[in-house]
Design a protein around this motif. Structure first.
Motif, PDB file in Angstrom:
ATOM      1  N   SER A  22      -2.056  17.749  12.577  1.00  0.00           N
ATOM      2  CA  SER A  22      -0.710  18.177  12.181  1.00  0.00           C
ATOM      3  C   SER A  22      -0.014  17.063  11.399  1.00  0.00           C
ATOM      4  O   SER A  22      -0.394  15.894  11.450  1.00  0.00           O
ATOM      5  N   ASP A  23       1.028  17.442  10.703  1.00  0.00           N
ATOM      6  CA  ASP A  23       1.787  16.472   9.906  1.00  0.00           C
ATOM      7  C   ASP A  23       2.420  15.401  10.784  1.00  0.00           C
ATOM      8  O   ASP A  23       2.512  14.241  10.384  1.00  0.00           O
ATOM      9  N   ASP A  24       2.862  15.791  11.968  1.00  0.00           N
ATOM     10  CA  ASP A  24       3.469  14.825  12.885  1.00  0.00           C
ATOM     11  C   ASP A  24       2.477  13.748  13.297  1.00  0.00           C
ATOM     12  O   ASP A  24       2.814  12.561  13.332  1.00  0.00           O
ATOM     13  N   HIS A  46      -1.465   3.603  -2.282  1.00  0.00           N
ATOM     14  CA  HIS A  46      -1.873   4.998  -2.466  1.00  0.00           C
ATOM     15  C   HIS A  46      -0.968   5.950  -1.697  1.00  0.00           C
ATOM     16  O   HIS A  46      -1.422   6.935  -1.125  1.00  0.00           O
ATOM     17  N   SER A  47       0.320   5.682  -1.699  1.00  0.00           N
ATOM     18  CA  SER A  47       1.247   6.474  -0.890  1.00  0.00           C
ATOM     19  C   SER A  47       1.272   7.949  -1.309  1.00  0.00           C
ATOM     20  O   SER A  47       1.355   8.832  -0.459  1.00  0.00           O
ATOM     21  N   LYS A  48       1.171   8.230  -2.614  1.00  0.00           N
ATOM     22  CA  LYS A  48       1.181   9.620  -3.061  1.00  0.00           C
ATOM     23  C   LYS A  48      -0.079  10.345  -2.612  1.00  0.00           C
ATOM     24  O   LYS A  48      -0.030  11.503  -2.217  1.00  0.00           O
ATOM     25  N   LYS A  49      -1.202   9.641  -2.669  1.00  0.00           N
ATOM     26  CA  LYS A  49      -2.458  10.256  -2.259  1.00  0.00           C
ATOM     27  C   LYS A  49      -2.472  10.491  -0.748  1.00  0.00           C
ATOM     28  O   LYS A  49      -3.021  11.479  -0.269  1.00  0.00           O
ATOM     29  N   ALA A  55      -8.243  15.026   2.448  1.00  0.00           N
ATOM     30  CA  ALA A  55      -9.289  14.163   2.998  1.00  0.00           C
ATOM     31  C   ALA A  55      -8.690  12.883   3.576  1.00  0.00           C
ATOM     32  O   ALA A  55      -9.072  12.436   4.656  1.00  0.00           O
ATOM     33  N   VAL A  56      -7.733  12.309   2.862  1.00  0.00           N
ATOM     34  CA  VAL A  56      -7.086  11.080   3.333  1.00  0.00           C
ATOM     35  C   VAL A  56      -6.253  11.379   4.576  1.00  0.00           C
ATOM     36  O   VAL A  56      -6.282  10.632   5.557  1.00  0.00           O
ATOM     37  N   ARG A  57      -5.540  12.485   4.555  1.00  0.00           N
ATOM     38  CA  ARG A  57      -4.713  12.857   5.709  1.00  0.00           C
ATOM     39  C   ARG A  57      -5.579  13.139   6.937  1.00  0.00           C
ATOM     40  O   ARG A  57      -5.195  12.843   8.058  1.00  0.00           O
ATOM     41  N   TYR A  58      -6.760  13.704   6.703  1.00  0.00           N
ATOM     42  CA  TYR A  58      -7.678  13.977   7.804  1.00  0.00           C
ATOM     43  C   TYR A  58      -8.155  12.670   8.452  1.00  0.00           C
ATOM     44  O   TYR A  58      -8.155  12.546   9.675  1.00  0.00           O
ATOM     45  N   VAL A  59      -8.525  11.693   7.625  1.00  0.00           N
ATOM     46  CA  VAL A  59      -8.999  10.405   8.151  1.00  0.00           C
ATOM     47  C   VAL A  59      -7.891   9.717   8.940  1.00  0.00           C
ATOM     48  O   VAL A  59      -8.118   9.210  10.047  1.00  0.00           O
ATOM     49  N   ILE A  60      -6.688   9.712   8.395  1.00  0.00           N
ATOM     50  CA  ILE A  60      -5.561   9.064   9.084  1.00  0.00           C
ATOM     51  C   ILE A  60      -5.191   9.826  10.350  1.00  0.00           C
ATOM     52  O   ILE A  60      -4.923   9.230  11.391  1.00  0.00           O
ATOM     53  N   GLY A  61      -5.198  11.146  10.288  1.00  0.00           N
ATOM     54  CA  GLY A  61      -4.814  11.955  11.448  1.00  0.00           C
ATOM     55  C   GLY A  61      -5.791  11.863  12.600  1.00  0.00           C
ATOM     56  O   GLY A  61      -5.405  11.916  13.761  1.00  0.00           O
ATOM     57  N   ILE A  83     -11.183   3.960   2.655  1.00  0.00           N
ATOM     58  CA  ILE A  83     -11.524   3.619   1.274  1.00  0.00           C
ATOM     59  C   ILE A  83     -12.342   4.741   0.638  1.00  0.00           C
ATOM     60  O   ILE A  83     -12.104   5.130  -0.504  1.00  0.00           O
ATOM     61  N   LYS A  84     -13.283   5.272   1.389  1.00  0.00           N
ATOM     62  CA  LYS A  84     -14.116   6.365   0.875  1.00  0.00           C
ATOM     63  C   LYS A  84     -13.270   7.601   0.571  1.00  0.00           C
ATOM     64  O   LYS A  84     -13.480   8.273  -0.434  1.00  0.00           O
ATOM     65  N   ALA A  85     -12.320   7.903   1.431  1.00  0.00           N
ATOM     66  CA  ALA A  85     -11.471   9.077   1.220  1.00  0.00           C
ATOM     67  C   ALA A  85     -10.493   8.848   0.057  1.00  0.00           C
ATOM     68  O   ALA A  85     -10.131   9.813  -0.620  1.00  0.00           O
ATOM     69  N   LEU A  86     -10.111   7.618  -0.184  1.00  0.00           N
ATOM     70  CA  LEU A  86      -9.176   7.331  -1.269  1.00  0.00           C
ATOM     71  C   LEU A  86      -9.825   7.387  -2.641  1.00  0.00           C
ATOM     72  O   LEU A  86      -9.147   7.524  -3.639  1.00  0.00           O
ATOM     73  N   LYS A  87     -11.138   7.304  -2.703  1.00  0.00           N
ATOM     74  CA  LYS A  87     -11.830   7.346  -4.011  1.00  0.00           C
ATOM     75  C   LYS A  87     -11.831   8.710  -4.613  1.00  0.00           C
ATOM     76  O   LYS A  87     -11.648   9.694  -4.132  1.00  0.00           O
TER      77      LYS A  87
END
Length: 87
Positions: A22-24, A46-49, A55-61, A83-87
């Protein structure tokens, strides 16, 4: 080149079968990870990404920020995934 395409395809398939956080949860983990100098530079550059890319949100979440701040090996593994998700 083919390896990158297959890796991206694998990440997309993985996100399809697993539930997305979730976003939270993503925002909470992002705030906790930004306390670490290791992740702070990636999250600021990479704040916009981070806000838009699934993919980036999934890794962070799915990350465990408490463990990342305490365990160096886990932090390195998470950094590689990020790093992989940010590429």
């Amino acid at each position: 080149m083919w390896i990158d395409v297959l890796a991206d395809l694998g990440m997309s398939i993985q996100m399809f079968f697993r539930s997305t956080p979730s976003d939270d949860v993503v925002n909470l983990n992002r705030n906790m990870l930004s306390r670490s100098a290791r992740f702070q530079s990636y999250l600021q550059e990479h704040s916009k990404k981070v806000e838009k890319d699934d993919a980036v949100r999934y890794v962070i979440g799915k990350a465990n920020p408490d463990r990342a701040l305490k365990d160096e090996r886990y932090a390195e593994k998470l950094e590689r995934k990020l790093i992989k998700a940010l590429k």
